[in-house]
Design an enzyme around this catalytic site. Structure first.
Site, PDB file in Angstrom:
ATOM      1  N   HIS A 198       0.846  -1.272  -0.022  1.00  0.00           N
ATOM      2  CA  HIS A 198       0.119  -0.068  -0.001  1.00  0.00           C
ATOM      3  C   HIS A 198       0.912   1.418  -0.020  1.00  0.00           C
ATOM      4  CE1 HIS A 198      -3.911   1.360   0.328  1.00  0.00           C
ATOM      5  NE2 HIS A 198      -3.523   2.293   1.387  1.00  0.00           N
ATOM      6  N   LYS A 221     -10.241   6.450  -3.496  1.00  0.00           N
ATOM      7  CA  LYS A 221      -9.437   7.535  -3.129  1.00  0.00           C
ATOM      8  C   LYS A 221      -8.013   7.088  -3.649  1.00  0.00           C
ATOM      9  CE  LYS A 221      -7.875   8.565   1.320  1.00  0.00           C
ATOM     10  NZ  LYS A 221      -8.369   8.810   2.620  1.00  0.00           N
ATOM     11  N   LYS A 245      -4.318   7.698  -3.791  1.00  0.00           N
ATOM     12  CA  LYS A 245      -3.161   8.293  -2.759  1.00  0.00           C
ATOM     13  C   LYS A 245      -2.054   8.900  -3.662  1.00  0.00           C
ATOM     14  CE  LYS A 245      -4.179   6.810   1.393  1.00  0.00           C
ATOM     15  NZ  LYS A 245      -4.176   7.649   2.586  1.00  0.00           N
ATOM     16  N   ASP A 264      -5.810  11.926  -2.091  1.00  0.00           N
ATOM     17  CA  ASP A 264      -5.201  12.311  -0.865  1.00  0.00           C
ATOM     18  C   ASP A 264      -3.791  12.243  -1.003  1.00  0.00           C
ATOM     19  OD1 ASP A 264      -4.661  12.235   1.971  1.00  0.00           O
ATOM     20  OD2 ASP A 264      -5.251  10.245   2.539  1.00  0.00           O
ATOM     21  N   GLU A 314      -7.581  15.770  -0.194  1.00  0.00           N
ATOM     22  CA  GLU A 314      -7.440  15.432   1.414  1.00  0.00           C
ATOM     23  C   GLU A 314      -6.010  15.871   1.535  1.00  0.00           C
ATOM     24  OE1 GLU A 314      -8.907  11.692   2.443  1.00  0.00           O
ATOM     25  OE2 GLU A 314      -7.625  11.806   4.252  1.00  0.00           O
ATOM     26  N   ASP A 335      -7.195  16.063   7.165  1.00  0.00           N
ATOM     27  CA  ASP A 335      -7.303  15.035   8.049  1.00  0.00           C
ATOM     28  C   ASP A 335      -6.157  15.066   9.101  1.00  0.00           C
ATOM     29  OD1 ASP A 335      -7.270  12.257   8.684  1.00  0.00           O
ATOM     30  OD2 ASP A 335      -6.515  11.395   6.914  1.00  0.00           O
ATOM     31  N   LYS A 357     -11.419   9.988  12.485  1.00  0.00           N
ATOM     32  CA  LYS A 357     -10.739   8.837  12.528  1.00  0.00           C
ATOM     33  C   LYS A 357     -10.730   8.808  14.327  1.00  0.00           C
ATOM     34  CE  LYS A 357      -7.829   8.662   8.703  1.00  0.00           C
ATOM     35  NZ  LYS A 357      -6.273   8.928   8.345  1.00  0.00           N
ATOM     36  N   GLU A 373     -14.019   5.115   4.459  1.00  0.00           N
ATOM     37  CA  GLU A 373     -12.938   4.183   3.806  1.00  0.00           C
ATOM     38  C   GLU A 373     -12.887   3.116   4.902  1.00  0.00           C
ATOM     39  OE1 GLU A 373     -10.042   7.260   3.254  1.00  0.00           O
ATOM     40  OE2 GLU A 373      -9.027   6.448   5.239  1.00  0.00           O
TER      41      GLU A 373
HETATM   42 MG    MG Z   1      -6.059  10.710   4.785  1.00  0.00          MG
END
Ligand code: MG
Length: 373
Positions: free
Chosen positions: A23, A167, A169, A198, A224, A249, A273, A327
């Protein structure tokens, strides 16, 4: 007779669970997620669980699974034993007084207290938060694949499975590369699918402005955390100068930070979060600030198992301002899980959990499988 909710034991277990594919984010490429699981048992024999998921050491923030364990074992567990688990708010306040910062550690303990209270009362945690305002939450999948070809293929496969939100990255590559990735993904998924970006703090102000303007043709829902978390002024300024909504975030951990972002204006979405905000109460406070400021919310993740996902989901179900979905895909990306029946997904959404507490049963044998030795 009601169960004795006096806390008898607090235990922390470290575990590592690999992800199904690497990831790739601006700050690290992840092969496994590190977890600190918290198990709190009462004198009455009830057990509540909490989880802190950390992305490969102190990379996303200052905390790691190891720091979470040290803080809880040395600075929380000794005074928590003997206290009444029903007093979530007093215990939260005391924990905040005794432990500065360390929100992941505090969140994992608070989650376990909520789990215990829901179980003691026989209700899901969302009932204790005012009840659920939705019965499913639209799910975003994060495209963070190392090869552009594999990324397009993954997006196509997920669309075929019913995913309608992605989303992407960014900021691990030069802007032109990221813009080309977004262009190709938009071309592959077509106009009916939501795309978000993001940057995980990976751009400075001029790069962020140039990047977002270059991305505007691809119909993004939001961008983001374009700039470092400390640059609240920069984020507000950028948000005013682009047409794509901007979401905070990493900049939005505590209610104080949420209030500062709201006052500066520009930013229109806050990512929630539980771990960055020290638990459910701090997260609900941020949702209320968003609501009062005319902003909306999204529920992010740190790639939790079904346990942490269930805790985040309780907030996603109960917090009305969460209009951008979530997410909570952790259980789909991780190679293992720690519960008997994982959280459920259907038609591009994660489904409500209505069982008592956080709504999942930890499988201690499955947890032992991934426990660090
Ligand atoms: Mg984020």
């Amino acid at each position: 007779m009601p169960s004795d909710l006096t806390i008898a034991e607090v235990r922390v277990v470290l575990a590592d669970i690999p992800v199904k594919r690497p990831h790739k984010m601006s700050f690290t490429t992840l092969e496994a997620v590190n977890f600190a699981f918290v198990r709190i048992e009462t004198r009455g024999g009830l057990v509540g669980w909490g989880e802190a998921a950390c992305l490969g050491g102190p990379t996303w923030s200052e905390e790691s699974a190891e720091s979470v364990q040290a803080v809880i074992e040395r600075y929380v567990a000794p005074w928590l034993v003997g206290r009444d688990a029903a007093e979530i708010e007093p215990l939260r306040r005391e924990m905040a007084r005794r432990v500065q910062g360390n929100p992941f550690a505090r969140a994992a303990v608070e989650m376990a207290l909520w789990d215990l209270n829901g179980r003691a009362l026989g209700v899901p945690v969302h009932r204790l938060l005012g009840g659920r305002v939705r019965d499913r939450v639209p799910l975003s999948w994060s495209l963070a694949v190392t090869s552009p070809e594999a990324e397009i293929e993954e997006a196509r496969q997920k669309v075929a499975l019913g995913h309608r939100i992605f989303k992407i990255k960014t900021a691990a590559h030069p802007v032109a590369h990221d813009v080309e990735r977004v262009r190709r993904i938009r071309e592959a998924v077509g106009p009916g699918v939501s795309l978000r970006v993001d940057a995980n703090q990976g751009w400075d102000r001029p790069t962020a402005l140039a990047a977002i303007r270059a991305l505007e043709p691809y119909d993004l829902d939001f961008v983001e955390q374009p700039v470092p978390r400390w640059d609240l002024d920069g984020m507000a300024e950028i948000a005013r100068r682009v047409t794509v909504p901007v979401m905070a975030d990493e900049s939005c951990g505590s209610p104080h930070e949420a209030l500062a972002i709201a006052r500066l204006g520009g930013v229109s979405i806050l990512a929630l979060k539980l771990t960055k905000s020290a638990g459910i109460l701090g997260t609900m406070a941020i949702a209320r600030i968003a609501e009062a400021a005319g902003m909306s919310c999204y529920v992010g993740c740190m790639i939790e198992t079904s346990l942490g996902t269930a805790a985040y989901l309780q907030v996603a179900l109960a917090a009305a301002p969460v209009t951008w979905g979530c997410e909570l895909f952790g259980p789909l990306l991780l190679k293992g899980d720690v519960v008997r029946r994982p959280v459920q997904y259907a038609d591009g959404a994660i489904l409500a959990l209505d069982d008592p507490g956080l709504g999942v049963e930890v499988d201690e044998a499955a947890l032992r499988e991934c426990t660090r030795r």
